[in-house]
Write an enzyme that holds these catalytic residues in place. Structure first.
Site, PDB file in Angstrom:
ATOM      1  N   PRO A 309      42.586  41.780  31.340  1.00 28.31           N
ATOM      2  CA  PRO A 309      42.020  42.083  30.018  1.00 28.31           C
ATOM      3  C   PRO A 309      42.971  42.876  29.141  1.00 28.31           C
ATOM      4  O   PRO A 309      42.785  42.940  27.934  1.00 28.31           O
ATOM      5  CB  PRO A 309      40.751  42.889  30.340  1.00 28.31           C
ATOM      6  CG  PRO A 309      40.833  43.261  31.756  1.00 28.31           C
ATOM      7  CD  PRO A 309      41.857  42.423  32.437  1.00 28.31           C
ATOM      8  N   THR A 340      41.186  41.775  36.212  1.00 22.50           N
ATOM      9  CA  THR A 340      41.934  42.833  36.888  1.00 22.50           C
ATOM     10  C   THR A 340      41.444  44.171  36.361  1.00 22.50           C
ATOM     11  O   THR A 340      41.246  44.338  35.165  1.00 22.50           O
ATOM     12  CB  THR A 340      43.455  42.690  36.660  1.00 22.50           C
ATOM     13  OG1 THR A 340      43.705  42.617  35.256  1.00 22.50           O
ATOM     14  CG2 THR A 340      43.995  41.441  37.321  1.00 22.50           C
ATOM     15  N   GLY A 366      49.994  37.594  31.140  1.00 26.00           N
ATOM     16  CA  GLY A 366      51.432  37.412  30.983  1.00 26.00           C
ATOM     17  C   GLY A 366      52.044  37.058  32.331  1.00 26.00           C
ATOM     18  O   GLY A 366      51.337  36.586  33.237  1.00 26.00           O
ATOM     19  N   ASP A 367      53.355  37.340  32.469  1.00 28.52           N
ATOM     20  CA  ASP A 367      54.027  36.960  33.714  1.00 28.52           C
ATOM     21  C   ASP A 367      53.813  37.971  34.838  1.00 28.52           C
ATOM     22  O   ASP A 367      54.141  37.704  35.990  1.00 28.52           O
ATOM     23  CB  ASP A 367      55.528  36.793  33.442  1.00 28.52           C
ATOM     24  CG  ASP A 367      55.782  35.654  32.470  1.00 28.52           C
ATOM     25  OD1 ASP A 367      55.166  34.584  32.634  1.00 28.52           O
ATOM     26  OD2 ASP A 367      56.573  35.839  31.519  1.00 28.52           O
ATOM     27  N   GLY A 368      53.253  39.128  34.477  1.00 28.64           N
ATOM     28  CA  GLY A 368      53.058  40.163  35.488  1.00 28.64           C
ATOM     29  C   GLY A 368      52.042  39.764  36.548  1.00 28.64           C
ATOM     30  O   GLY A 368      52.218  40.051  37.734  1.00 28.64           O
ATOM     31  N   GLY A 398      49.521  36.628  27.644  1.00 23.63           N
ATOM     32  CA  GLY A 398      50.219  37.904  27.666  1.00 23.63           C
ATOM     33  C   GLY A 398      51.280  37.971  26.597  1.00 23.63           C
ATOM     34  O   GLY A 398      51.360  37.109  25.717  1.00 23.63           O
ATOM     35  N   SER A 399      52.109  38.995  26.690  1.00 31.79           N
ATOM     36  CA  SER A 399      53.200  39.066  25.711  1.00 31.79           C
ATOM     37  C   SER A 399      54.409  38.285  26.221  1.00 31.79           C
ATOM     38  O   SER A 399      55.186  37.762  25.431  1.00 31.79           O
ATOM     39  CB  SER A 399      53.557  40.518  25.419  1.00 31.79           C
ATOM     40  OG  SER A 399      53.851  41.191  26.618  1.00 31.79           O
ATOM     41  N   ARG A 466      54.091  47.737  22.592  1.00 29.74           N
ATOM     42  CA  ARG A 466      53.447  46.509  23.070  1.00 29.74           C
ATOM     43  C   ARG A 466      52.658  45.817  21.963  1.00 29.74           C
ATOM     44  O   ARG A 466      52.585  44.600  21.890  1.00 29.74           O
ATOM     45  CB  ARG A 466      52.525  46.917  24.229  1.00 29.74           C
ATOM     46  CG  ARG A 466      51.680  45.847  24.824  1.00 29.74           C
ATOM     47  CD  ARG A 466      51.089  46.316  26.131  1.00 29.74           C
ATOM     48  NE  ARG A 466      52.092  46.273  27.183  1.00 29.74           N
ATOM     49  CZ  ARG A 466      52.394  45.182  27.879  1.00 29.74           C
ATOM     50  NH1 ARG A 466      51.752  44.065  27.646  1.00 29.74           N
ATOM     51  NH2 ARG A 466      53.312  45.203  28.801  1.00 29.74           N
ATOM     52  N   ASP A 699      60.654  39.962  37.006  1.00 28.19           N
ATOM     53  CA  ASP A 699      59.557  39.190  36.415  1.00 28.19           C
ATOM     54  C   ASP A 699      58.854  40.002  35.326  1.00 28.19           C
ATOM     55  O   ASP A 699      57.634  39.925  35.149  1.00 28.19           O
ATOM     56  CB  ASP A 699      58.533  38.755  37.483  1.00 28.19           C
ATOM     57  CG  ASP A 699      59.151  37.830  38.526  1.00 28.19           C
ATOM     58  OD1 ASP A 699      60.299  37.395  38.332  1.00 28.19           O
ATOM     59  OD2 ASP A 699      58.486  37.558  39.541  1.00 28.19           O
TER      60      ASP A 699
HETATM   61  N1  LIG Z   1      43.008  46.689  34.216  1.00 26.63           N
HETATM   62  C1  LIG Z   1      44.285  47.006  34.153  1.00 26.63           C
HETATM   63  N2  LIG Z   1      44.684  48.234  33.776  1.00 26.63           N
HETATM   64  C2  LIG Z   1      45.983  48.551  33.707  1.00 26.63           C
HETATM   65  N3  LIG Z   1      46.987  47.693  33.983  1.00 26.63           N
HETATM   66  C3  LIG Z   1      46.662  46.458  34.352  1.00 26.63           C
HETATM   67  C4  LIG Z   1      45.304  46.044  34.449  1.00 26.63           C
HETATM   68  N4  LIG Z   1      45.286  44.757  34.824  1.00 26.63           N
HETATM   69  C5  LIG Z   1      46.571  44.384  34.981  1.00 26.63           C
HETATM   70  N5  LIG Z   1      47.398  45.403  34.704  1.00 26.63           N
HETATM   71  C6  LIG Z   1      48.861  45.404  34.731  1.00 26.63           C
HETATM   72  O1  LIG Z   1      49.391  44.893  33.512  1.00 26.63           O
HETATM   73  C7  LIG Z   1      50.727  44.505  33.742  1.00 26.63           C
HETATM   74  C8  LIG Z   1      51.146  43.385  32.807  1.00 26.63           C
HETATM   75  O2  LIG Z   1      50.346  42.285  32.976  1.00 26.63           O
HETATM   76  P1  LIG Z   1      50.584  40.892  32.220  1.00 26.63           P
HETATM   77  O3  LIG Z   1      51.860  40.324  32.620  1.00 26.63           O
HETATM   78  O4  LIG Z   1      49.381  40.097  32.411  1.00 26.63           O
HETATM   79  O5  LIG Z   1      50.589  41.321  30.689  1.00 26.63           O
HETATM   80  P2  LIG Z   1      51.693  41.213  29.576  1.00 26.63           P
HETATM   81  O6  LIG Z   1      51.148  41.972  28.464  1.00 26.63           O
HETATM   82  O7  LIG Z   1      52.087  39.863  29.229  1.00 26.63           O
HETATM   83  O8  LIG Z   1      52.911  41.872  30.219  1.00 26.63           O
HETATM   84  P3  LIG Z   1      54.377  41.281  30.292  1.00 26.63           P
HETATM   85  O9  LIG Z   1      55.046  41.915  29.154  1.00 26.63           O
HETATM   86  O10 LIG Z   1      54.835  41.731  31.646  1.00 26.63           O
HETATM   87  O11 LIG Z   1      54.305  39.801  30.200  1.00 26.63           O
HETATM   88  C9  LIG Z   1      50.811  44.204  35.224  1.00 26.63           C
HETATM   89  O12 LIG Z   1      51.703  45.116  35.790  1.00 26.63           O
HETATM   90  C10 LIG Z   1      49.413  44.492  35.765  1.00 26.63           C
HETATM   91  O13 LIG Z   1      49.431  45.136  37.019  1.00 26.63           O
END
Ligand SMILES: Nc1ncnc2c1ncn2[C@@H]1O[C@H](COP(=O)(O)OP(=O)(O)OP(=O)(O)O)[C@@H](O)[C@H]1O
Length: 734
Positions: A309, A340, A366-368, A398-399, A466, A699
């Site tokens: 989320p 998550t 995202g890729d995380g 994601g971003s 972000r 990643d």
């Molecule tokens: N409920 C949550 N609270 C805090 N962090 C979270 C939660 N759910 C996931 N995360 C963390 O958010 C991080 C990034 O996740 P994700 O890749 O989906 O997002 P993103 O914004 O696209 O980030 P990225 O820039 O890495 O692509 C992961 O390290 C994950 O563990």
């Protein structure tokens, strides 16, 4: 009456149930003027049912506008212009439910003359479907200036599917943040389970009956589902109708397909009378449609959707609900959703998932999250089974959506979902990482990239902006290059191709092999010669992994193997960019590894020298979107099996730098990997320490700055790839 000129959107008012019935009655009454309708049926019933693609192109929209006018009985001018339109509309003798035939590429809509009894049947169908279809009338002209509906009608029938249905997606440039929604189109009654139960989705999709021009082809690649329509279940007693139904050459079939709408694709349904020209060949026309629509891809997946989320700008849930969910439901896929709740939660989810219940994990993130999922599966005792059973994919929310851009060829969530549905499970290489501080020396996996230096800092140290979305990354890179930051290290490499020429040759060879295999796999069974059959069977066996694959070939504590080369210290003492990767895109507009291939057993490495003049770095950075930066002489680009990176603090004595273990121990005390992976316990201070001392980004996730050793594990993981390939980077022709 069937005004195409009137604006159905402007005049639309949400009809009540009674008004829908009245509307249909009115339409039936009006239709009695049609010369095509036999007198027996005219008097009582019929029909909205006149006339084919053009008539029905006005379809639901024009019905709703007529409805309003009937009610108010005001707009005489419009009526007369409508009358003219009607003449145009009536020039075809097509029926309400279009006739269609199966072609090589898709289902082609044909015009036909309706049978008398069908008017009654169709009236019933209309009544039964009015609840959903009327509510969609407002949007049924989307994409067309509604005031121009008539001209659209006139031209549309001459156009093939290319205009309205073709799979012409160049969605790479589409912004994921687009939030146009279609939810009002659907009546869904789903029992979504985070609860874990089986899900039964009862749903109707906005019908496009009457809006698809004659000769349009709905490509199989866009068809999500098909089912027989049993007119008897719709309370149709007409015995003539039964005659048609039992005619083995004709079948009433409802197909659901993805229809482009603005920058997205949305599910639509369409009822067709499908003609089977060769009844000996096709026994089950629905099965035939589904087979053609899901050629090489799996039907009815069972998916665990993991939604972060907080992914991207924090709207991953909204994106999934609006752009993806209905497409998955329309395809008959079953899915559960899990959110998550904390950092690293996806590791726990994957580690504990019931692998018998699902065949796919889709990360709406995202890729995380895919990174965490792969590592969660890797920690399982039954990891061999887990990697054999489950495919992993991403719905870009994601971003950083590198997985989706590389694998689905788009970062548009709705198209990514469509391509996910139609994708081919493909075994891809994974990179296996070791660092001194990993608990019990258990390696970690990386599917995308590892980076040290400028890029890592730009990715991780811009977390605080972000909210800027993907541009936060570019901003960070430009800033660091401008500062001429250097990231000294020692680097040992096991090369596969050292020179750019060798690399290109390897790429072209692999591509031609891949093409050959894909062509063979796509070829119809009866066309296959014996050799081809053998090849495909071999690939099938290759599809299963065994425990041997997990054995680390180059353990970290065994030192640097003899056949690894030390990269010139003149470069590594002044390192600007260190980047290794396995997928072509690392962000939506950044084709960092244009030569990356899914399963060539090696990874790409790109290095730059921080002393490269700024004037030379600018064209390199500007070429990142095309991927031609790797051709620049200042950029080192090779394919490698494995490497060891030993980062150095600037204040370190370079003379001691070959002492890898010392370096590693230092880092071990400072930054334990568990601080990063057990996100629950992470302390803010630990992040700050890592930030101050440079970074490793794996990643897109932050890892401790210490010795990193990586090797490729060939074909470990099943990803969902569109056409079984990464997006075409055009590297071959660069
Ligand atoms: N409920 C949550 N609270 C805090 N962090 C979270 C939660 N759910 C996931 N995360 C963390 O958010 C991080 C990034 O996740 P994700 O890749 O989906 O997002 P993103 O914004 O696209 O980030 P990225 O820039 O890495 O692509 C992961 O390290 C994950 O563990």
């Amino acid at each position: 009456m069937y005004s195409a000129r009137s604006n159905p959107i402007a005049t639309y008012k949400k009809p009540t149930r009674n008004s829908k019935r009245r509307l249909i009655k009115n339409l039936l009454r009006r239709s009695t003027t049609s010369s095509d309708i036999p007198s027996t049926s005219i008097s009582k019933k019929p029909s909205t049912l006149k006339h084919g693609s053009e008539h029905s192109l006005t379809g639901i929209s024009s019905r709703s506008s007529s409805y309003k006018k009937d009610k108010n009985n005001k707009h005489k001018k419009e009526s007369s212009s409508k009358h003219k339109n009607k003449k145009k509309i009536l020039k075809h003798d097509d029926g309400p439910i279009s006739l269609a035939v199966l072609t090589e590429d898709g289902i082609q809509i044909k015009s036909r003359k309706p049978k008398s009894y069908e008017y009654e049947d169709y009236a019933n169908i209309l009544l039964s479907s009015a609840r959903t279809s009327m509510s969609s009338s407002r949007t049924s002209f989307t994409g067309t200036r509604s005031s121009d509906a008539e001209s659209y009608m006139e031209t549309a029938s001459t156009l093939s599917c290319v205009t309205c249905l073709s799979d012409s997606v160049s969605a790479l440039s589409v912004d994921t943040s687009a939030t146009n929604h279609t939810s009002s189109l659907y009546t869904t009654n789903s029992n979504l389970a985070g609860s874990g139960g089986n899900i039964k989705h009862k749903h109707h999709y906005a019908s496009v009956n009457g809006q698809i021009p004659t000769n349009s082809v709905i490509p199989y690649s866009m068809i999500l589902n098909a089912k027989y329509i049993d007119l008897q279940n719709l309370n149709i007693n007409n015995k003539n109708a039964n005659t048609v139904i039992s005619d083995s050459n004709h079948h009433f079939v409802e197909i659901t397909f993805g229809k482009p709408r603005r920058q997205d694709v949305v599910p639509k349904s369409l009822t067709l009378l499908i003609e089977n020209p060769d009844k000996n060949r096709l026994n089950d026309i629905v099965e035939e449609i589904l087979q053609r629509s899901y050629k090489n891809s799996k039907r009815q997946r069972r998916i665990l959707v993991i939604i972060n989320p907080y992914g991207g700008k924090g709207n991953a849930k909204k994106i999934f609900m609006r752009k993806s969910k209905k497409l998955l439901m329309a395809s008959g896929f079953k899915f559960d959703i899990q959110y998550t709740k904390y950092r690293g939660h996806a590791i726990d989810i994957a580690q504990n998932i019931n692998i018998n219940k699902y065949d796919t994990i889709a990360c709406a993130s995202g890729d995380g999250i895919p990174h965490e999922v792969i590592n969660g599966l890797y920690r399982r005792l039954d990891r061999v089974d887990a990697f054999n059973k489950l495919a992993i994919t991403q719905i870009p929310c994601g971003s950083g959506n590198a997985m989706s851009v590389s694998c689905h060829w788009t970062n548009n969530p709705s198209y990514a979902t469509l391509f996910l549905i139609k994708s081919i499970e493909t075994r891809c290489d994974i990179m296996c990482m070791s660092q001194p501080s990993y608990k019990d020396n258990i390696p970690k996996l990386s599917f995308l990239s590892q980076t040290y230096g400028i890029i890592a800092e730009s990715d991780i140290n811009t977390e605080f902006i972000r909210w800027l979305g993907p541009s936060r990354f570019e901003l960070g890179v430009a800033f660091n290059i401008f500062q001429r930051k250097k990231y000294p290290c020692d680097l040992y490499v096991k090369y596969f191709t050292k020179s750019k020429n060798e690399l290109k040759l390897h790429y072209l060879n692999e591509k031609s092999h891949q093409r050959k295999y894909t062509n063979n796999a796509l070829r119809d069974d009866d066309d296959c010669d014996e050799d081809t059959d053998k090849e495909i069977i071999t690939e099938d066996i290759d599809n299963y992994i065994t425990d041997d694959l997990f054995k680390v070939k180059y353990p970290l504590d065994e030192g640097v193997p003899d056949d690894w080369e030390l990269v010139d210290p003149a470069l590594t003492n002044n390192l600007g960019i260190f980047y290794t990767g396995k997928m072509p895109y690392v962000a939506a507009d950044t084709k960092f590894f244009p030569a990356a291939l899914p399963s060539d057993g090696v990874m790409d490495i790109v290095l730059t020298d921080s002393r490269t003049p700024f004037t030379r770095m600018i064209p390199i950075l500007l070429a990142l979107d095309k991927g031609s930066h790797v051709l620049q002489p200042e950029v080192i680009h090779s394919k490698i099996y494995a490497y060891r990176l030993v980062p150095r603090q600037e204040e370190d004595d370079p003379a001691n730098n070959n002492n890898n273990s010392n370096n590693a121990d230092k880092c071990k005390d400072k930054d334990s990997i568990e601080d990063y992976l057990d996100y629950n316990d992470v302390e803010e201070d630990d992040y700050n320490i890592a930030k101050d001392s440079g970074l490793l980004s794996i990643d897109g996730e932050k890892y401790p700055l210490e010795t990193l050793q990586v090797e490729v594990i060939p074909k470990l993981c099943k990803f969902l790839l569109r056409d079984g390939q990464f997006v075409d980077t055009e590297f071959g022709s660069m």
